[in-house]
Design a protein around this motif. Structure first.
Motif, PDB file in Angstrom:
ATOM      1  N   VAL A  17     -12.296 -48.836  -0.800  1.00  0.00           N
ATOM      2  CA  VAL A  17     -11.301 -49.839  -0.394  1.00  0.00           C
ATOM      3  C   VAL A  17     -11.615 -51.184  -1.035  1.00  0.00           C
ATOM      4  CG1 VAL A  17     -10.366 -51.151   1.555  1.00  0.00           C
ATOM      5  CG2 VAL A  17     -10.711 -48.674   1.773  1.00  0.00           C
ATOM      6  N   VAL A  18     -12.884 -51.567  -1.065  1.00  0.00           N
ATOM      7  CA  VAL A  18     -13.291 -52.827  -1.697  1.00  0.00           C
ATOM      8  C   VAL A  18     -12.886 -52.840  -3.172  1.00  0.00           C
ATOM      9  CG1 VAL A  18     -15.305 -54.144  -2.506  1.00  0.00           C
ATOM     10  CG2 VAL A  18     -15.161 -53.408  -0.112  1.00  0.00           C
ATOM     11  N   GLU A  19     -13.202 -51.762  -3.882  1.00  0.00           N
ATOM     12  CA  GLU A  19     -12.881 -51.713  -5.314  1.00  0.00           C
ATOM     13  C   GLU A  19     -11.374 -51.723  -5.552  1.00  0.00           C
ATOM     14  OE1 GLU A  19     -15.133 -52.156  -7.630  1.00  0.00           O
ATOM     15  OE2 GLU A  19     -16.712 -52.165  -6.102  1.00  0.00           O
ATOM     16  N   LEU A  20     -10.611 -51.031  -4.702  1.00  0.00           N
ATOM     17  CA  LEU A  20      -9.149 -51.013  -4.835  1.00  0.00           C
ATOM     18  C   LEU A  20      -8.575 -52.417  -4.629  1.00  0.00           C
ATOM     19  CD1 LEU A  20      -8.268 -47.745  -2.873  1.00  0.00           C
ATOM     20  CD2 LEU A  20      -7.911 -48.112  -5.317  1.00  0.00           C
ATOM     21  N   THR A  45     -13.170 -57.106   4.622  1.00  0.00           N
ATOM     22  CA  THR A  45     -12.392 -58.343   4.555  1.00  0.00           C
ATOM     23  C   THR A  45     -13.244 -59.501   4.052  1.00  0.00           C
ATOM     24  OG1 THR A  45     -11.048 -57.539   6.409  1.00  0.00           O
ATOM     25  CG2 THR A  45     -10.902 -59.885   5.886  1.00  0.00           C
ATOM     26  N   ALA A  46     -14.496 -59.558   4.491  1.00  0.00           N
ATOM     27  CA  ALA A  46     -15.389 -60.630   4.045  1.00  0.00           C
ATOM     28  C   ALA A  46     -15.656 -60.548   2.546  1.00  0.00           C
ATOM     29  CB  ALA A  46     -16.702 -60.561   4.820  1.00  0.00           C
ATOM     30  N   ILE A  47     -15.790 -59.329   2.023  1.00  0.00           N
ATOM     31  CA  ILE A  47     -16.077 -59.150   0.589  1.00  0.00           C
ATOM     32  C   ILE A  47     -14.863 -59.484  -0.262  1.00  0.00           C
ATOM     33  CG2 ILE A  47     -16.664 -57.476  -1.210  1.00  0.00           C
ATOM     34  CD1 ILE A  47     -18.225 -55.933   1.010  1.00  0.00           C
ATOM     35  N   THR A  48     -13.692 -58.974   0.135  1.00  0.00           N
ATOM     36  CA  THR A  48     -12.495 -59.062  -0.718  1.00  0.00           C
ATOM     37  C   THR A  48     -11.587 -60.239  -0.381  1.00  0.00           C
ATOM     38  OG1 THR A  48     -11.172 -57.627   0.725  1.00  0.00           O
ATOM     39  CG2 THR A  48     -12.494 -56.558  -0.997  1.00  0.00           C
ATOM     40  N   ALA A 184     -25.823 -49.348  -1.012  1.00  0.00           N
ATOM     41  CA  ALA A 184     -24.907 -50.189  -0.252  1.00  0.00           C
ATOM     42  C   ALA A 184     -24.321 -51.227  -1.197  1.00  0.00           C
ATOM     43  CB  ALA A 184     -25.652 -50.880   0.893  1.00  0.00           C
ATOM     44  N   HIS A 185     -23.256 -51.878  -0.752  1.00  0.00           N
ATOM     45  CA  HIS A 185     -22.647 -52.944  -1.550  1.00  0.00           C
ATOM     46  C   HIS A 185     -23.644 -54.083  -1.722  1.00  0.00           C
ATOM     47  CE1 HIS A 185     -19.780 -56.126  -2.682  1.00  0.00           C
ATOM     48  NE2 HIS A 185     -19.092 -55.134  -3.198  1.00  0.00           N
ATOM     49  N   ASP A 186     -23.634 -54.736  -2.893  1.00  0.00           N
ATOM     50  CA  ASP A 186     -24.654 -55.758  -3.158  1.00  0.00           C
ATOM     51  C   ASP A 186     -24.513 -56.987  -2.260  1.00  0.00           C
ATOM     52  OD1 ASP A 186     -22.454 -56.947  -4.334  1.00  0.00           O
ATOM     53  OD2 ASP A 186     -23.261 -56.969  -6.366  1.00  0.00           O
ATOM     54  N   ASP A 239     -21.035 -47.382  -7.900  1.00  0.00           N
ATOM     55  CA  ASP A 239     -20.621 -46.642  -9.101  1.00  0.00           C
ATOM     56  C   ASP A 239     -19.620 -45.553  -8.730  1.00  0.00           C
ATOM     57  OD1 ASP A 239     -21.989 -47.906 -11.200  1.00  0.00           O
ATOM     58  OD2 ASP A 239     -23.817 -46.737 -10.869  1.00  0.00           O
ATOM     59  N   LEU A 240     -19.898 -44.839  -7.659  1.00  0.00           N
ATOM     60  CA  LEU A 240     -19.008 -43.772  -7.201  1.00  0.00           C
ATOM     61  C   LEU A 240     -17.635 -44.335  -6.844  1.00  0.00           C
ATOM     62  CD1 LEU A 240     -18.464 -40.872  -6.261  1.00  0.00           C
ATOM     63  CD2 LEU A 240     -19.558 -41.442  -4.097  1.00  0.00           C
ATOM     64  N   ALA A 241     -17.613 -45.466  -6.154  1.00  0.00           N
ATOM     65  CA  ALA A 241     -16.346 -46.081  -5.757  1.00  0.00           C
ATOM     66  C   ALA A 241     -15.508 -46.444  -6.981  1.00  0.00           C
ATOM     67  CB  ALA A 241     -16.607 -47.319  -4.903  1.00  0.00           C
ATOM     68  N   LYS A 242     -16.155 -46.980  -8.005  1.00  0.00           N
ATOM     69  CA  LYS A 242     -15.432 -47.364  -9.219  1.00  0.00           C
ATOM     70  C   LYS A 242     -14.810 -46.146  -9.913  1.00  0.00           C
ATOM     71  CE  LYS A 242     -18.304 -51.471 -10.100  1.00  0.00           C
ATOM     72  NZ  LYS A 242     -17.271 -52.504  -9.921  1.00  0.00           N
ATOM     73  N   ALA A 243     -15.450 -44.971  -9.777  1.00  0.00           N
ATOM     74  CA  ALA A 243     -14.893 -43.747 -10.371  1.00  0.00           C
ATOM     75  C   ALA A 243     -13.535 -43.406  -9.761  1.00  0.00           C
ATOM     76  CB  ALA A 243     -15.871 -42.585 -10.189  1.00  0.00           C
TER      77      ALA A 243
END
Length: 335
Positions: A17-20, A45-48, A184-186, A239-243
């Motif tokens: 969801v973050v990457e999208l 929500t905080a990240i994006t 985890a997310h950075d 990396d998986l999310a970006k795929a």
């Protein structure tokens, strides 16, 4: 473009969801919160800086699935995560896994048949290969009898999608066969949140290191590997999310050559359980309390990916290392 992410508050789903959202997609999340937390929504929500639409819904209820699609007719793509995912638990509770992992898939595909066109990404697994005869594992490796009900649900799920795509040219689908997601997310605002006893190696490692668990069980040291422990391909969850974004764009842009395709998503490197433990001790400075116990039913000896197809066709490649993933997982556990 509006994308539905089922199980979108889960571990992998939340990172996707973050990457999208970072790529400008509008996201709708469905999650029944059976193995996730509503607090994950705050992290996304905080990240994006944008809150996705969220609906708490149990996809095993066909009537609710129909109602959802009737009220969200502008959804163009679906990334389907909602499923149970623990190999060991699936051996103990096979009927739960067949219900959770197959019924929602069928109900969603039934609704997609009525749309003029739709894009579908399926969360599959390297477990579909069983114990492969050759390593690294390519997408053309034979699909053997599954070692667990969980693996079987992923095999059957792919078969259901393949048959549906043959009958419904309006559905374009990709199955991503993951190897072992960790990290985890950075930002350390989202990560793996196992409810109850962890079913995967890395959260069990981090929980043991921080004192939540007394000791880590290593299931078997008599496998035909260099140190006797199982070997897996551990991929950073980012990396998986970006795929997933790469796969979705392939479908949206019409670059797929068939309306059902499969890709391995891993790093192409295999690490044994003891190698992961040693790498974690290096990045954390902690000494892990672990013991060797008997083998766990359903585990294969070794599995790591040949990622040539994803690298060349999707234009995607894993960039983050095992130690980077373990470091992120440890920071997340500390948080």
């Amino acid at each position: 473009m509006k994308i539905l992410v089922t199980g979108g508050l889960g571990y992998i789903g939340s990172h996707v969801v973050v990457e999208l959202q970072n790529e400008g997609f509008e996201v709708v999340i469905i999650d029944n919160l059976s193995n996730s937390s509503i607090d994950v929504l705050k992290g996304i929500t905080a990240i994006t800086k944008k809150q996705p639409i969220f609906e708490k819904l149990d996809l095993r209820d066909k009537a609710l699935v129909i109602d959802f699609f009737n009220s969200h007719q502008d959804i163009s793509g679906i990334i389907h995560f909602a499923a149970s995912k623990a190999v060991g638990e699936s051996v103990e509770k096979p009927l739960l896994y067949y219900e959770n992992n197959l019924n929602p898939l069928i109900y969603i595909l039934q609704e997609l048949q009525y749309k003029a066109s739709s894009y579908f990404i399926f969360s599959s697994s390297c477990t579909v290969y069983g114990q492969s005869d050759a390593l690294p594992i390519t997408e053309s490796a034979p699909i053997k009898q599954a070692e667990s009900p969980y693996g079987n649900t992923k095999q059957i799920g792919e078969e259901i999608i393949r048959d549906t795509c043959k009958a419904s040219a309006n559905i374009n689908a990709i199955a991503l066969r993951y190897f072992n997601p960790i990290g985890a997310h950075d930002s350390i605002k989202i990560g793996e949140l196992p409810i109850g006893t962890p079913q995967n190696l890395v959260p069990f490692i981090t929980q043991t290191a921080i004192g939540k668990r007394e000791e880590l069980s290593v299931f078997g040291n008599d496998y035909p590997t260099e140190d006797g422990t199982c070997i897996r391909d551990y991929i950073h969850v980012v990396d998986l999310a970006k795929a997933h974004v790469s796969a979705l764009k392939r479908l949206i842009e019409g670059n797929n050559t068939q309306n059902f395709e499969v890709f391995n998503i891993g790093t192409g490197k295999g690490y044994s359980v003891l190698e992961v433990i040693n790498a974690f001790e290096d990045v954390s400075g902690k000494t892990l309390n672990y013991k060797i116990v008997g083998r766990r039913e359903g585990d294969v000896i070794a599995a790591y990916a040949d990622t040539t197809k994803a690298n060349s066709i999707l234009g995607w490649k894993a960039k983050l290392s095992l130690k980077e993933a373990l470091s992120a997982a440890w920071k997340w556990e500390n948080k």
